[in-house]
Enzyme design. Structure first.
Site, PDB file in Angstrom:
ATOM      1  N   SER A  40     -10.908  -1.399   3.620  1.00 21.65           N
ATOM      2  CA  SER A  40      -9.773  -1.484   5.053  1.00 21.65           C
ATOM      3  C   SER A  40      -9.454  -0.028   5.320  1.00 21.65           C
ATOM      4  O   SER A  40      -8.754   0.544   4.958  1.00 21.65           O
ATOM      5  CB  SER A  40      -8.252  -2.255   4.509  1.00 21.65           C
ATOM      6  OG  SER A  40      -9.209  -3.597   4.453  1.00 21.65           O
ATOM      7  N   ARG A  84       1.181  -1.340  -0.132  1.00 25.43           N
ATOM      8  CA  ARG A  84       0.357   0.213  -0.025  1.00 25.43           C
ATOM      9  C   ARG A  84       0.643   1.544   0.195  1.00 25.43           C
ATOM     10  O   ARG A  84       0.518   2.250   1.087  1.00 25.43           O
ATOM     11  CB  ARG A  84      -0.719   0.168   1.488  1.00 25.43           C
ATOM     12  CG  ARG A  84      -1.427  -0.781   0.870  1.00 25.43           C
ATOM     13  CD  ARG A  84      -2.932  -1.021  -0.108  1.00 25.43           C
ATOM     14  NE  ARG A  84      -3.359  -2.171   0.199  1.00 25.43           N
ATOM     15  CZ  ARG A  84      -3.948  -3.434  -0.728  1.00 25.43           C
ATOM     16  NH1 ARG A  84      -2.153  -3.315  -1.296  1.00 25.43           N
ATOM     17  NH2 ARG A  84      -4.187  -4.088   0.063  1.00 25.43           N
ATOM     18  N   GLU A 124      -4.459   2.730   6.298  1.00 25.94           N
ATOM     19  CA  GLU A 124      -4.293   2.743   5.447  1.00 25.94           C
ATOM     20  C   GLU A 124      -4.915   3.933   4.720  1.00 25.94           C
ATOM     21  O   GLU A 124      -4.468   4.723   3.244  1.00 25.94           O
ATOM     22  CB  GLU A 124      -5.147   1.148   4.463  1.00 25.94           C
ATOM     23  CG  GLU A 124      -4.951   1.473   3.147  1.00 25.94           C
ATOM     24  CD  GLU A 124      -5.572  -0.805   2.973  1.00 25.94           C
ATOM     25  OE1 GLU A 124      -4.972  -1.395   3.527  1.00 25.94           O
ATOM     26  OE2 GLU A 124      -5.800  -0.675   1.849  1.00 25.94           O
TER      27      GLU A 124
END
Ligand SMILES: Cc1cc2nc3c(=O)[nH]c(=O)nc-3n(C[C@H](O)[C@H](O)[C@H](O)COP(=O)(O)OP(=O)(O)OC[C@H]3O[C@@H](n4cnc5c(N)ncnc54)[C@H](O)[C@@H]3O)c2cc1C
Length: 288
Positions: A211, A166, A281
């Protein structure tokens, strides 16, 4: 100030959390001929001491302000081009329909895994988005970026994009606007998991950013939040999903304050119980 900048733009529909927010200045990049304007906006913003932020479809963003005192540039450059077995797409194209297109052309294509992945090509490159073990870094060959400081456009090869979980170099180069990305299309998979069935059974719908936290090494943020008993826990209009504890859902006209309070509680409880520091995230965009 430029006549092409919108002022006091309502951002409610520009983030998948659908929290009320306004941008003091806003520009939507739709045409190639408008790209040089980004250089002008950057120069002017720096003179005025204003931050500039690029936005795709806002599926990985929390607008943590009532009014953002800066410029938001939404990238809506849309076009798709096939050549030599590769596909090149504008940064404003949605990754999901592009993946559908590729998987119709290539049997058992790995792109089939991304058919339900929200967001734009720009957002996917910036965050190395992916699912089922298939990340942007696995398929991308190069991206074209516009450097708003120098006003130059150039290709950035996959190695230079510095991908990891990520993460990409874009996190450290806020003056780069992704214009397009080129992908190889010959990656195949023998995994027959249906991504739609998987998602609908394990992830909630509604206003969410997917998420919320990154998974700690060797563990899952959802498992940790579940273990501290926060599934279904609510602050104001936002709750932690009963289906997946790493998904925050704004189901009752919640605010960004609700999201941040819920975030702080989840972090605190996981820290106290497991001595693990959860990292977001989603990008929390705040006024400095
Ligand atoms: C229901 C749901 C499920 C999800 N599932 C997944 C999943 O399985 N896997 C996964 O990885 N993600 C998932 N996400 C998160 C999200 O889909 C990805 O992070 C997506 O890549 C974000 O794209 P975006 O266009 O919405 O980016 P935005 O949220 O608009 O922006 C994200 C970041 O990218 C930067 N950015 C965007 N466009 C540009 C550009 N043109 N130039 C420079 N920087 C840019 C922004 O500044 C910001 O830092 C999910 C989200 C939702 C809502």
């Amino acid at each position: 100030m430029f006549p092409f900048l919108e002022q006091n733009k309502d951002l409610l529909k520009y983030s998948s959390f659908h929290t009320p927010a306004i941008a003091r200045y806003f520009f939507e990049l739709r045409e190639h001929s408008d790209i040089p304007k980004l250089h002008d906006i950057w120069k002017w913003s720096k003179e005025e001491g204003l931050p500039v932020v690029f936005l795709g479809s806002g599926t990985n963003m929390v607008f943590a302000f009532n009014v953002f005192e800066g410029v938001i540039i939404r990238n809506m450059l849309k076009w798709i081009e096939w050549y030599d077995g590769k596909v090149r797409a504008g940064a404003g194209e949605l990754i999901s329909p592009l993946s559908l297109q590729v998987s119709k052309v290539r049997e058992n294509s790995l792109f089939g895994k991304w058919i339900w992945l929200p967001g734009t090509i720009g957002g996917a490159v910036a965050g190395n988005a992916g699912c089922f073990g298939f990340e942007t870094k696995d398929a991308i060959l190069e991206a074209t970026i516009f450097d708003t400081i120098t006003g130059e456009t150039r290709a950035v090869w996959v190695d230079e994009l510095d991908f990891s979980y990520r993460h990409s170099i874009l996190k450290d180069t806020p003056h780069w606007c992704i214009l397009d990305a080129t992908f190889k299309t010959n990656l195949v998979s023998d995994d027959t998991t249906d991504p739609r069935t998987f998602r609908s059974g394990k992830q909630p719908g509604g206003f969410t950013c997917g998420s919320f936290f990154r998974n700690p090494v060797g563990d899952s943020a959802g498992r940790l939040i579940d273990q501290v008993g926060l599934k279904g826990y609510r602050i104001g209009g936002v709750k932690i999903s009963e289906l997946h504890a790493n998904f925050f859902v704004n189901d009752e006209n919640g605010s960004y304050e609700d999201i941040l309070t819920l975030r702080d509680i989840a972090k605190q409880k996981v820290r106290d119980t497991f001595s693990i520091e959860l990292q977001e995230e989603a990008r929390i965009l705040e006024n400095r």
